[in-house]
Design a protein around this motif. Structure first.
Motif, short mmCIF file in Angstrom:
data_model
loop_
_atom_site.label_atom_id
_atom_site.label_comp_id
_atom_site.label_asym_id
_atom_site.label_seq_id
_atom_site.Cartn_x
_atom_site.Cartn_y
_atom_site.Cartn_z
N THR A 85 2.25 -4.15 -3.78
CA THR A 85 2.53 -4.74 -2.48
C THR A 85 3.25 -3.70 -1.63
O THR A 85 4.28 -3.16 -2.05
CB THR A 85 3.39 -6.01 -2.60
N LYS A 110 5.37 -2.89 1.44
CA LYS A 110 6.29 -3.53 2.38
C LYS A 110 6.90 -2.48 3.29
O LYS A 110 7.34 -1.44 2.82
CB LYS A 110 7.40 -4.26 1.62
N SER A 149 2.59 -9.38 7.51
CA SER A 149 3.21 -8.04 7.57
C SER A 149 3.12 -7.27 6.26
O SER A 149 3.76 -6.22 6.11
CB SER A 149 4.68 -8.10 8.03
N LEU A 150 2.31 -7.74 5.30
CA LEU A 150 2.19 -7.10 4.00
C LEU A 150 0.79 -6.55 3.78
O LEU A 150 -0.20 -7.10 4.25
CB LEU A 150 2.52 -8.07 2.87
N ARG A 193 -1.56 -5.71 0.45
CA ARG A 193 -1.61 -5.96 -0.99
C ARG A 193 -2.81 -5.22 -1.58
O ARG A 193 -3.89 -5.20 -0.98
CB ARG A 193 -1.71 -7.45 -1.29
#
Length: 361
Positions: free
Chosen positions: A55, A57, A355-356, A358
């Motif tokens: 993930t 971030k 806002s991520l 993956r």
């Protein structure tokens, strides 16, 4: 004058008759469907092993676009927090953070060499940044100005040429060194939301809010039948084929790995596969319980799987041959706005309004 008018009318009738004859001949050759032809082929085992492996971030607002680098695990992403971030998808480290003058960004691109990234959006400008120039990484090394509508998509052909599409209903091939237009492609009657360049870099497909996809030849300019120089384009762009089938706006197009077909995603909740040689739709990927828009599409490296991002926070995996849903990738908490498969085919990256980013494998 009366004789001339009659001849014009007769020519129009002849042209209409020829179009009908061409259509009839094409229908005669369409003796089966991909779904029917593949009925006896063995089913691919359900793929339930794809999991979130990483993930990423760092963005503080909606992510609108991402792209993998060629032959590496690097990713560029664009967000409305006003940042263009370059990541290492394996380690999740940020390699570069580029502040943008306009936060209303809608697209980004990674050059094949890995030296340049680009972005654009509601500023109508495609800004290009040199990742190897650390002193000036925050300043564009080139700005492509010429569109009169928002920039919807940008793709590098190489380090010297860029293809963009816009809300002004055009696509443009640019010379990055000269910052000038080489070829302008006109023909859509709505915003051109997405473009995809063929593996051989000779053609590209565009998807538009006029519900059509068009195939364009980068080598042919207006009024010419062959490439006149070593530079792509040269004049007005030539539309080779038009593909219909979707009921409303196309949001995404992507070439099939072989280059003989392409996939599309639309606001009509369906994805479709079009064959370029047959000049027709081969398969529609849709279910009654899928009622939201498709935002993005990508193929696995073999072409057997089609990944599609949806407004309902999911990414669905389709069997391209049989038209069946294979699995549903769930992990985002907002719209899946973009996705892409790494060049080695080993990973899928999805970007979302949560806002991520993956990474699935």
């Amino acid at each position: 004058m009366a004789d001339l008018a009659e001849r014009i009318q007769q020519a129009r009738r002849d042209a209409a008759a020829m179009q009908e004859q061409i259509k009839a001949n094409k229908e005669k050759m369409h003796d089966t469907t991909l779904r029917a032809y593949s009925r006896d082929l063995p089913h691919v085992p359900k793929n339930d092993k794809m999991r979130i492996r990483r993930t990423l971030k760092g963005h503080l607002a909606k992510i609108y676009a991402m792209q993998w680098a060629d032959k590496s695990t690097h990713i560029v992403s664009a967000s409305q927090d006003g940042k263009l971030l370059v990541w290492d998808g394996m380690t999740t480290n940020k390699l570069a953070a580029i502040p943008l003058r306009s936060s209303w960004v809608m697209t980004c691109g990674y050059s094949p060499s890995g030296q340049f990234v680009a972005c654009g959006g509601l500023d109508n400008i495609c800004s290009v940044f040199n990742l190897r120039s650390r002193e000036t990484i925050g300043r564009p090394c080139a700005e492509l100005i010429g569109h009169v509508g928002f920039l919807a998509c940008c793709k590098f052909l190489d380090d010297r040429h860029m293809l963009t599409s816009s809300g002004d209903m055009t696509s443009v091939l640019w010379d990055l060194e000269q910052r000038t237009k080489i070829t302008e492609f006109t023909g859509h009657t709505g915003e051109v939301m997405s473009v995809s360049i063929s593996p051989d870099k000779n053609t590209f497909v565009s998807g538009s809010s006029d519900a059509t996809a068009k195939l364009w030849d980068l080598r042919i300019g207006a009024g010419s039948s062959s490439s006149s120089s070593s530079t792509p384009g040269g004049g007005g762009g030539a539309c080779v084929q038009t593909f219909v089938g979707h009921e409303t706006d196309l949001n995404a197009v992507q070439y099939f790995p072989s280059g003989h077909a392409f996939g599309s995603g639309s606001d009509d909740s369906s994805c479709r596969l079009f064959d370029i040689r047959a000049s027709r739709e081969m398969m529609a990927y849709a279910l009654d319980d899928v009622v939201c828009a498709v935002t993005s599409v990508a193929f696995s490296i073999s072409g057997r799987y089609l990944f599609a991002g949806y407004d309902d926070h999911k990414c669905l995996v389709w069997d391209t041959i049989k038209g069946e849903r294979m699995s549903s990738l769930q992990g985002h908490t907002n719209r899946v706005s973009c996705l892409g498969v790494s060049s080695d085919g080993m990973a899928l990256c999805t970007g979302s309004w949560d806002s991520l980013l993956r990474i699935w494998a």
